[in-house]
Design a protein around this motif. Sequence first.
Motif, PDB file in Angstrom:
ATOM      1  N   THR A  41      32.493  71.686  69.068  1.00 34.13           N
ATOM      2  CA  THR A  41      31.787  72.140  69.992  1.00 34.13           C
ATOM      3  C   THR A  41      30.826  71.329  70.256  1.00 34.13           C
ATOM      4  O   THR A  41      30.505  71.461  71.773  1.00 34.13           O
ATOM      5  CB  THR A  41      31.966  73.586  70.177  1.00 34.13           C
ATOM      6  OG1 THR A  41      30.525  74.173  69.120  1.00 34.13           O
ATOM      7  CG2 THR A  41      32.388  75.303  69.699  1.00 34.13           C
ATOM      8  N   HIS A  99      32.345  68.473  72.063  1.00 25.97           N
ATOM      9  CA  HIS A  99      32.619  68.806  73.719  1.00 25.97           C
ATOM     10  C   HIS A  99      32.219  68.674  74.496  1.00 25.97           C
ATOM     11  O   HIS A  99      31.883  67.852  76.110  1.00 25.97           O
ATOM     12  CB  HIS A  99      32.704  70.602  73.290  1.00 25.97           C
ATOM     13  CG  HIS A  99      33.358  71.373  75.041  1.00 25.97           C
ATOM     14  ND1 HIS A  99      33.016  72.538  75.202  1.00 25.97           N
ATOM     15  CD2 HIS A  99      33.852  70.754  76.083  1.00 25.97           C
ATOM     16  CE1 HIS A  99      33.502  72.856  76.627  1.00 25.97           C
ATOM     17  NE2 HIS A  99      33.552  71.729  76.742  1.00 25.97           N
ATOM     18  N   ALA A 154      39.726  78.480  69.769  1.00 22.44           N
ATOM     19  CA  ALA A 154      39.227  77.610  70.604  1.00 22.44           C
ATOM     20  C   ALA A 154      40.485  77.524  71.533  1.00 22.44           C
ATOM     21  O   ALA A 154      40.043  77.384  72.601  1.00 22.44           O
ATOM     22  CB  ALA A 154      40.019  76.317  69.509  1.00 22.44           C
ATOM     23  N   THR A 157      39.019  79.926  74.148  1.00 19.09           N
ATOM     24  CA  THR A 157      38.918  79.747  75.259  1.00 19.09           C
ATOM     25  C   THR A 157      39.225  79.330  76.698  1.00 19.09           C
ATOM     26  O   THR A 157      39.147  79.417  77.501  1.00 19.09           O
ATOM     27  CB  THR A 157      37.666  78.340  75.081  1.00 19.09           C
ATOM     28  OG1 THR A 157      36.925  78.963  74.207  1.00 19.09           O
ATOM     29  CG2 THR A 157      36.811  78.157  76.065  1.00 19.09           C
ATOM     30  N   SER A 217      32.965  81.858  68.008  1.00 17.02           N
ATOM     31  CA  SER A 217      33.618  80.375  68.968  1.00 17.02           C
ATOM     32  C   SER A 217      31.989  79.379  69.021  1.00 17.02           C
ATOM     33  O   SER A 217      32.223  78.394  70.076  1.00 17.02           O
ATOM     34  CB  SER A 217      33.940  80.352  70.812  1.00 17.02           C
ATOM     35  OG  SER A 217      33.051  81.397  71.218  1.00 17.02           O
ATOM     36  N   GLU A 229      31.237  78.894  72.888  1.00 23.19           N
ATOM     37  CA  GLU A 229      32.028  78.396  73.996  1.00 23.19           C
ATOM     38  C   GLU A 229      32.448  79.197  75.140  1.00 23.19           C
ATOM     39  O   GLU A 229      32.947  78.657  76.001  1.00 23.19           O
ATOM     40  CB  GLU A 229      33.097  77.599  73.350  1.00 23.19           C
ATOM     41  CG  GLU A 229      33.035  76.269  72.157  1.00 23.19           C
ATOM     42  CD  GLU A 229      32.247  74.838  73.154  1.00 23.19           C
ATOM     43  OE1 GLU A 229      32.786  74.244  73.876  1.00 23.19           O
ATOM     44  OE2 GLU A 229      30.677  74.761  73.575  1.00 23.19           O
ATOM     45  N   HIS A 274      32.027  80.481  79.108  1.00 26.21           N
ATOM     46  CA  HIS A 274      32.932  79.484  79.928  1.00 26.21           C
ATOM     47  C   HIS A 274      32.557  78.700  80.889  1.00 26.21           C
ATOM     48  O   HIS A 274      32.785  78.323  81.990  1.00 26.21           O
ATOM     49  CB  HIS A 274      34.555  79.831  79.654  1.00 26.21           C
ATOM     50  CG  HIS A 274      34.926  78.402  79.511  1.00 26.21           C
ATOM     51  ND1 HIS A 274      34.847  77.585  78.841  1.00 26.21           N
ATOM     52  CD2 HIS A 274      35.990  78.644  80.027  1.00 26.21           C
ATOM     53  CE1 HIS A 274      35.712  76.258  79.125  1.00 26.21           C
ATOM     54  NE2 HIS A 274      37.163  76.727  79.985  1.00 26.21           N
ATOM     55  N   SER A 292      26.169  76.792  69.191  1.00 27.46           N
ATOM     56  CA  SER A 292      26.026  75.808  69.336  1.00 27.46           C
ATOM     57  C   SER A 292      24.978  75.137  70.097  1.00 27.46           C
ATOM     58  O   SER A 292      24.420  73.547  69.781  1.00 27.46           O
ATOM     59  CB  SER A 292      26.976  74.946  70.722  1.00 27.46           C
ATOM     60  OG  SER A 292      28.927  75.549  69.896  1.00 27.46           O
TER      61      SER A 292
END
Length: 309
Positions: free
Chosen positions: A68, A72, A219, A222, A250, A253, A256, A278
Amino acid sequence: MTDTRPAASRDLSDQLRHPVPHLFVYAFAIVPALALFAAVPLAWGRGLSWLDAGMALGLYAISMLGVTVGFHRYFTHGSFKANRALRIALAVAGSLAVQGPVRHWVADHRRHHAYADAEGDPHSPWRYGTSPAALVRGFWHAHMGWIFDRSLTDQRRFTPDLLADPDLDRVHRAFSVITIAGLFGPALVGGLVTGTWWGAFTAFFWAGLVRTAVSHHVAWSTNSICHLVGERPWRSRDRSTNVWLLAIPSMGESWHNLHHADPTSARHGVGRGEIDISAGTIRLFEKLGWATDVKWPTQRRLARITAGR
């Protein structure tokens, strides 16, 4: 293996995955999932120790944040700048999630944003239409069906910056070694600590297989759930949504919709109570001086993407 399809159909993928590593894609997707199904009866039979749980949770956090924060928000979207040590550490940590080598992951995700929920998106749940049957098929495709496609997204088109980085090239090529270490390292620790083969097996089962399976499906949710159901408070050109239920597993994440509305933002959960682990990790890296030029959301940025404006 070189893709022999006509050039017109190779605008997004430049090669086909070799049959041998492609078999490992099936193995790494299916075997951990089977372990997840076996997890409940094994735990009921006292096959889970505090050591197993601690290693599983620790590796889950490290590998998920590697994906993440690293794969990402950093490598794909450039939400911040990282020093060399952090850059390498994030690439290795993300590889531990067994979601593919760093360049493959980033190429697929940049392609996803370029064609989100449209032709060319590698994992849109809307690929087959809007009827109930089409959405069931689309959910499977978006969740995990797409990973079985042998076509590899063109790295020269989508990740030229990563191709030019020798450190990332080494980590990319070491993916198999990192995967083996992430799966069997816990078994070594469990065996040494308990002094038994059973301790080695349960550590491998929980901190290797089950941990990998859970991180995979969180994951992949998502891609599937967060493009099908949820809230859309931010204006984006696709069907991305916010799903609060997935926020903690997540690591943030699942906020979204904000991410697709403002892809380079280092924080995805910006509302009251929207937990984004994150973003908190990036904030820590910033305070330590390891991350700089962080693209935090501002009122001006958010005003541009508020739904209805």
